[in-house]
Design an enzyme around this catalytic site. Structure first.
Site, PDB file in Angstrom:
ATOM      1  N   ARG A 162      48.445   0.001  32.279  1.00 29.22           N
ATOM      2  CA  ARG A 162      47.081  -0.451  32.871  1.00 29.22           C
ATOM      3  C   ARG A 162      46.897  -1.857  33.444  1.00 29.22           C
ATOM      4  O   ARG A 162      47.423  -2.688  33.950  1.00 29.22           O
ATOM      5  CB  ARG A 162      45.894  -0.650  31.587  1.00 29.22           C
ATOM      6  N   ARG A 173      46.340 -12.109  26.769  1.00 30.66           N
ATOM      7  CA  ARG A 173      45.445 -11.287  25.295  1.00 30.66           C
ATOM      8  C   ARG A 173      46.280 -11.132  24.151  1.00 30.66           C
ATOM      9  O   ARG A 173      45.012 -11.252  23.601  1.00 30.66           O
ATOM     10  CB  ARG A 173      45.893  -9.610  25.451  1.00 30.66           C
TER      11      ARG A 173
HETATM   12  P1  ADP Z   1      43.482  -3.904  23.365  1.00 28.87           P
HETATM   13  O1  ADP Z   1      43.235  -3.725  22.074  1.00 28.87           O
HETATM   14  O2  ADP Z   1      44.487  -2.692  23.926  1.00 28.87           O
HETATM   15  O3  ADP Z   1      43.889  -5.533  24.276  1.00 28.87           O
HETATM   16  P2  ADP Z   1      41.082  -2.854  24.339  1.00 28.87           P
HETATM   17  O4  ADP Z   1      40.822  -0.854  24.887  1.00 28.87           O
HETATM   18  O5  ADP Z   1      40.979  -3.046  22.671  1.00 28.87           O
HETATM   19  O6  ADP Z   1      43.141  -3.518  24.238  1.00 28.87           O
HETATM   20  O7  ADP Z   1      39.820  -3.794  25.282  1.00 28.87           O
HETATM   21  C1  ADP Z   1      40.687  -4.711  26.098  1.00 28.87           C
HETATM   22  C2  ADP Z   1      39.654  -5.095  27.210  1.00 28.87           C
HETATM   23  O8  ADP Z   1      38.584  -4.629  26.858  1.00 28.87           O
HETATM   24  C3  ADP Z   1      40.226  -6.849  26.800  1.00 28.87           C
HETATM   25  O9  ADP Z   1      40.925  -7.363  26.860  1.00 28.87           O
HETATM   26  C4  ADP Z   1      38.523  -6.758  26.628  1.00 28.87           C
HETATM   27  O10 ADP Z   1      38.349  -7.601  27.979  1.00 28.87           O
HETATM   28  C5  ADP Z   1      37.843  -6.322  26.814  1.00 28.87           C
HETATM   29  N1  ADP Z   1      36.841  -5.526  25.331  1.00 28.87           N
HETATM   30  C6  ADP Z   1      37.495  -4.628  24.751  1.00 28.87           C
HETATM   31  N2  ADP Z   1      36.561  -4.677  23.078  1.00 28.87           N
HETATM   32  C7  ADP Z   1      35.886  -6.481  23.610  1.00 28.87           C
HETATM   33  C8  ADP Z   1      35.147  -7.239  22.839  1.00 28.87           C
HETATM   34  N3  ADP Z   1      34.997  -6.646  21.551  1.00 28.87           N
HETATM   35  N4  ADP Z   1      34.768  -7.667  23.325  1.00 28.87           N
HETATM   36  C9  ADP Z   1      34.856  -8.490  23.783  1.00 28.87           C
HETATM   37  N5  ADP Z   1      35.588  -7.790  24.966  1.00 28.87           N
HETATM   38  C10 ADP Z   1      36.345  -6.605  24.707  1.00 28.87           C
END
Ligand code: ADP
Length: 215
Positions: A162, A173
Protein backbone atom coordinates in the site's frame (compact mmCIF):
# COMPACT_ATOMS: atom_id res chain seq x y z
CA UNK A 1 -22.44 -9.79 17.11
CA UNK A 2 -22.00 -6.07 17.17
CA UNK A 3 -18.41 -5.22 17.97
CA UNK A 4 -16.02 -2.32 17.75
CA UNK A 5 -12.48 -3.53 17.08
CA UNK A 6 -9.80 -1.28 18.53
CA UNK A 7 -6.06 -1.65 18.09
CA UNK A 8 -3.10 -0.09 16.30
CA UNK A 9 -2.72 -0.39 12.53
CA UNK A 10 -1.40 -3.92 12.00
CA UNK A 11 -2.84 -5.27 15.27
CA UNK A 12 -4.92 -7.68 13.20
CA UNK A 13 -8.35 -6.02 13.29
CA UNK A 14 -9.08 -6.88 9.67
CA UNK A 15 -7.95 -10.49 9.94
CA UNK A 16 -9.92 -11.03 13.14
CA UNK A 17 -12.99 -9.37 11.60
CA UNK A 18 -12.82 -11.65 8.54
CA UNK A 19 -12.70 -14.73 10.77
CA UNK A 20 -15.61 -13.49 12.90
CA UNK A 21 -17.86 -12.81 9.89
CA UNK A 22 -17.64 -16.51 9.05
CA UNK A 23 -19.24 -17.40 12.39
CA UNK A 24 -22.61 -15.68 12.22
CA UNK A 25 -22.84 -13.66 9.03
CA UNK A 26 -22.02 -10.34 10.67
CA UNK A 27 -20.49 -7.90 8.21
CA UNK A 28 -17.04 -6.38 8.43
CA UNK A 29 -17.12 -2.63 8.02
CA UNK A 30 -13.65 -1.26 7.37
CA UNK A 31 -13.48 2.48 6.84
CA UNK A 32 -9.98 1.97 5.37
CA UNK A 33 -11.34 -0.46 2.74
CA UNK A 34 -14.25 1.87 1.93
CA UNK A 35 -11.88 4.83 1.52
CA UNK A 36 -9.35 2.90 -0.59
CA UNK A 37 -12.24 1.75 -2.81
CA UNK A 38 -13.36 5.38 -3.22
CA UNK A 39 -9.83 6.53 -4.08
CA UNK A 40 -9.50 3.83 -6.71
CA UNK A 41 -12.85 4.69 -8.25
CA UNK A 42 -11.97 8.39 -8.19
CA UNK A 43 -15.22 9.45 -6.48
CA UNK A 44 -15.58 12.84 -4.73
CA UNK A 45 -15.02 11.11 -1.41
CA UNK A 46 -11.90 9.42 -2.77
CA UNK A 47 -10.50 12.71 -4.06
CA UNK A 48 -10.98 14.35 -0.68
CA UNK A 49 -9.50 11.44 1.26
CA UNK A 50 -6.49 10.55 -0.91
CA UNK A 51 -3.93 13.10 0.31
CA UNK A 52 -4.60 12.42 3.99
CA UNK A 53 -4.31 8.68 3.47
CA UNK A 54 -1.03 8.80 1.54
CA UNK A 55 0.60 10.78 4.34
CA UNK A 56 -0.76 8.43 6.99
CA UNK A 57 -2.97 11.20 8.42
CA UNK A 58 -6.55 10.67 9.47
CA UNK A 59 -9.35 11.70 7.13
CA UNK A 60 -11.59 14.43 8.68
CA UNK A 61 -14.21 13.16 11.14
CA UNK A 62 -17.09 14.70 9.17
CA UNK A 63 -16.29 12.62 6.06
CA UNK A 64 -16.07 9.45 8.10
CA UNK A 65 -19.33 10.06 9.98
CA UNK A 66 -21.14 10.62 6.69
CA UNK A 67 -19.91 7.25 5.42
CA UNK A 68 -20.82 5.42 8.62
CA UNK A 69 -24.26 6.91 9.07
CA UNK A 70 -25.21 5.52 5.65
CA UNK A 71 -23.38 2.23 6.03
CA UNK A 72 -24.92 1.28 9.38
CA UNK A 73 -28.40 1.65 7.91
CA UNK A 74 -27.82 -0.84 5.11
CA UNK A 75 -29.87 -4.02 5.59
CA UNK A 76 -26.85 -6.37 5.88
CA UNK A 77 -25.92 -4.72 9.19
CA UNK A 78 -28.97 -6.16 10.90
CA UNK A 79 -27.27 -9.53 11.35
CA UNK A 80 -24.43 -7.80 13.14
CA UNK A 81 -21.28 -5.86 12.31
CA UNK A 82 -17.61 -5.63 13.14
CA UNK A 83 -16.31 -2.09 13.02
CA UNK A 84 -12.71 -2.22 11.85
CA UNK A 85 -10.77 1.04 11.89
CA UNK A 86 -13.66 3.13 13.17
CA UNK A 87 -14.03 5.03 15.46
CA UNK A 88 -10.50 6.43 15.32
CA UNK A 89 -10.82 9.63 17.39
CA UNK A 90 -12.74 10.69 20.50
CA UNK A 91 -15.09 12.93 18.44
CA UNK A 92 -15.88 9.93 16.20
CA UNK A 93 -16.59 7.78 19.28
CA UNK A 94 -18.90 10.44 20.67
CA UNK A 95 -20.68 10.85 17.34
CA UNK A 96 -21.01 7.06 17.07
CA UNK A 97 -22.60 6.90 20.51
CA UNK A 98 -25.24 9.39 19.34
CA UNK A 99 -25.70 7.57 16.05
CA UNK A 100 -26.27 4.26 17.86
CA UNK A 101 -28.89 5.97 20.04
CA UNK A 102 -30.58 7.48 17.01
CA UNK A 103 -30.66 4.16 15.15
CA UNK A 104 -31.55 2.22 18.31
CA UNK A 105 -28.52 -0.03 18.04
CA UNK A 106 -26.93 -1.68 21.07
CA UNK A 107 -23.40 -2.96 20.56
CA UNK A 108 -21.82 -5.78 22.57
CA UNK A 109 -18.41 -4.37 23.37
CA UNK A 110 -15.28 -2.63 22.17
CA UNK A 111 -12.44 -5.13 21.87
CA UNK A 112 -8.94 -3.75 22.26
CA UNK A 113 -6.42 -5.96 20.45
CA UNK A 114 -3.17 -5.21 22.20
CA UNK A 115 0.03 -6.07 20.28
CA UNK A 116 3.58 -4.77 21.02
CA UNK A 117 4.79 -1.94 18.78
CA UNK A 118 7.86 -3.78 17.45
CA UNK A 119 5.70 -6.71 16.28
CA UNK A 120 3.33 -4.25 14.61
CA UNK A 121 6.05 -2.29 12.84
CA UNK A 122 7.57 -5.47 11.43
CA UNK A 123 4.17 -6.76 10.32
CA UNK A 124 3.25 -3.57 8.50
CA UNK A 125 6.54 -3.40 6.61
CA UNK A 126 5.98 -6.93 5.31
CA UNK A 127 2.22 -6.66 4.70
CA UNK A 128 0.87 -6.77 1.16
CA UNK A 129 -2.70 -6.12 0.03
CA UNK A 130 -4.71 -7.22 -3.00
CA UNK A 131 -5.29 -4.09 -5.08
CA UNK A 132 -8.76 -5.13 -6.26
CA UNK A 133 -11.04 -2.73 -4.35
CA UNK A 134 -13.68 -5.44 -3.94
CA UNK A 135 -11.24 -7.97 -2.50
CA UNK A 136 -8.43 -6.27 -0.54
CA UNK A 137 -7.22 -9.62 0.81
CA UNK A 138 -4.22 -9.29 3.08
CA UNK A 139 -0.95 -11.20 2.80
CA UNK A 140 2.45 -11.06 4.43
CA UNK A 141 5.67 -11.70 2.53
CA UNK A 142 7.16 -13.49 5.54
CA UNK A 143 4.31 -15.31 7.23
CA UNK A 144 1.54 -15.62 4.64
CA UNK A 145 2.67 -15.05 1.05
CA UNK A 146 0.22 -15.63 -1.80
CA UNK A 147 0.70 -19.04 -3.49
CA UNK A 148 1.99 -17.32 -6.62
CA UNK A 149 4.21 -14.33 -5.87
CA UNK A 150 2.41 -11.01 -6.35
CA UNK A 151 -0.94 -12.58 -7.35
CA UNK A 152 -3.99 -12.77 -5.10
CA UNK A 153 -5.07 -16.35 -4.28
CA UNK A 154 -8.70 -15.27 -4.10
CA UNK A 155 -9.22 -13.11 -7.18
CA UNK A 156 -6.02 -13.18 -9.26
CA UNK A 157 -5.40 -9.41 -9.04
CA UNK A 158 -1.96 -7.97 -8.24
CA UNK A 159 -0.90 -8.05 -4.59
CA UNK A 160 0.91 -4.80 -3.76
CA UNK A 161 2.43 -2.76 -0.97
CA UNK A 162 0.00 0.00 0.00
CA UNK A 163 1.07 3.62 -0.63
CA UNK A 164 0.90 4.25 3.11
CA UNK A 165 3.06 1.25 3.92
CA UNK A 166 6.46 2.82 3.46
CA UNK A 167 8.53 2.91 6.67
CA UNK A 168 8.02 6.65 6.99
CA UNK A 169 4.24 6.53 6.59
CA UNK A 170 4.00 3.54 8.93
CA UNK A 171 5.90 5.37 11.68
CA UNK A 172 3.57 8.33 11.18
CA UNK A 173 0.44 6.14 11.33
CA UNK A 174 1.64 4.60 14.60
CA UNK A 175 2.26 8.05 16.09
CA UNK A 176 -1.19 9.17 14.92
CA UNK A 177 -2.64 6.05 16.54
CA UNK A 178 -0.98 6.78 19.88
CA UNK A 179 -2.07 10.39 19.86
CA UNK A 180 -5.61 10.20 18.45
CA UNK A 181 -6.90 6.63 18.72
CA UNK A 182 -5.33 5.10 21.85
CA UNK A 183 -7.46 7.45 24.04
CA UNK A 184 -10.52 5.46 22.89
CA UNK A 185 -9.39 2.67 25.20
CA UNK A 186 -10.08 4.96 28.17
CA UNK A 187 -13.33 6.16 26.58
CA UNK A 188 -14.83 2.65 26.31
CA UNK A 189 -13.41 1.63 29.68
CA UNK A 190 -15.34 4.51 31.25
CA UNK A 191 -18.46 3.41 29.39
CA UNK A 192 -17.95 -0.07 30.91
CA UNK A 193 -17.75 -1.61 27.44
CA UNK A 194 -14.08 -2.44 27.00
CA UNK A 195 -12.44 -5.84 26.72
CA UNK A 196 -8.68 -5.93 26.20
CA UNK A 197 -7.15 -8.99 24.57
CA UNK A 198 -3.40 -9.38 24.47
CA UNK A 199 -2.34 -11.76 21.79
CA UNK A 200 -0.33 -11.88 18.65
CA UNK A 201 -2.21 -14.66 16.88
CA UNK A 202 -5.57 -13.85 15.31
CA UNK A 203 -6.88 -17.32 16.32
CA UNK A 204 -6.20 -16.57 20.00
CA UNK A 205 -7.99 -13.22 19.68
CA UNK A 206 -11.00 -14.80 17.93
CA UNK A 207 -11.22 -17.52 20.62
CA UNK A 208 -11.12 -14.93 23.39
CA UNK A 209 -13.92 -12.94 21.71
CA UNK A 210 -16.06 -16.06 21.26
CA UNK A 211 -15.58 -16.93 24.92
CA UNK A 212 -16.57 -13.44 25.97
CA UNK A 213 -19.76 -13.61 23.85
CA UNK A 214 -20.55 -17.21 24.82
CA UNK A 215 -20.55 -18.46 21.24
P1 ADP B 1 -4.67 0.68 9.16
O1 ADP B 1 -5.60 0.33 10.27
O2 ADP B 1 -3.84 -0.44 8.72
O3 ADP B 1 -3.94 1.97 9.36
P2 ADP B 1 -6.93 1.39 7.55
O4 ADP B 1 -7.17 0.61 6.32
O5 ADP B 1 -7.84 1.20 8.69
O6 ADP B 1 -5.45 1.03 7.89
O7 ADP B 1 -6.88 2.95 7.22
C1 ADP B 1 -6.06 3.49 6.22
C2 ADP B 1 -6.16 5.00 6.23
O8 ADP B 1 -7.53 5.39 5.97
C3 ADP B 1 -5.83 5.67 7.54
O9 ADP B 1 -4.44 5.89 7.70
C4 ADP B 1 -6.61 6.98 7.43
O10 ADP B 1 -5.99 7.89 6.58
C5 ADP B 1 -7.89 6.53 6.75
N1 ADP B 1 -8.94 6.14 7.73
C6 ADP B 1 -9.50 4.90 7.88
N2 ADP B 1 -10.43 4.90 8.84
C7 ADP B 1 -10.48 6.16 9.33
C8 ADP B 1 -11.24 6.80 10.36
N3 ADP B 1 -12.15 6.12 11.09
N4 ADP B 1 -11.02 8.12 10.59
C9 ADP B 1 -10.12 8.81 9.86
N5 ADP B 1 -9.37 8.27 8.90
C10 ADP B 1 -9.54 6.97 8.61
Amino acid sequence: MKLILLGAPGAGKGTVAKQLTAIDGSVQISTGDILRGAVKEGTELGKEAEGYMKRGDLVPDSLIMGIMEKRLQEPDCQKGFLLDGFPRTIPQAEALKELFQKLNIKFDMAVNIDVPRDVIFDRLCTRRTCNNADCQAIYNVKSMPPKQEGICDKCGSPVVQRDDETEEAIAHRLDTYNEKTAPLIGFYEKEGQLKTITGTSSEAVVDAIKKELNI
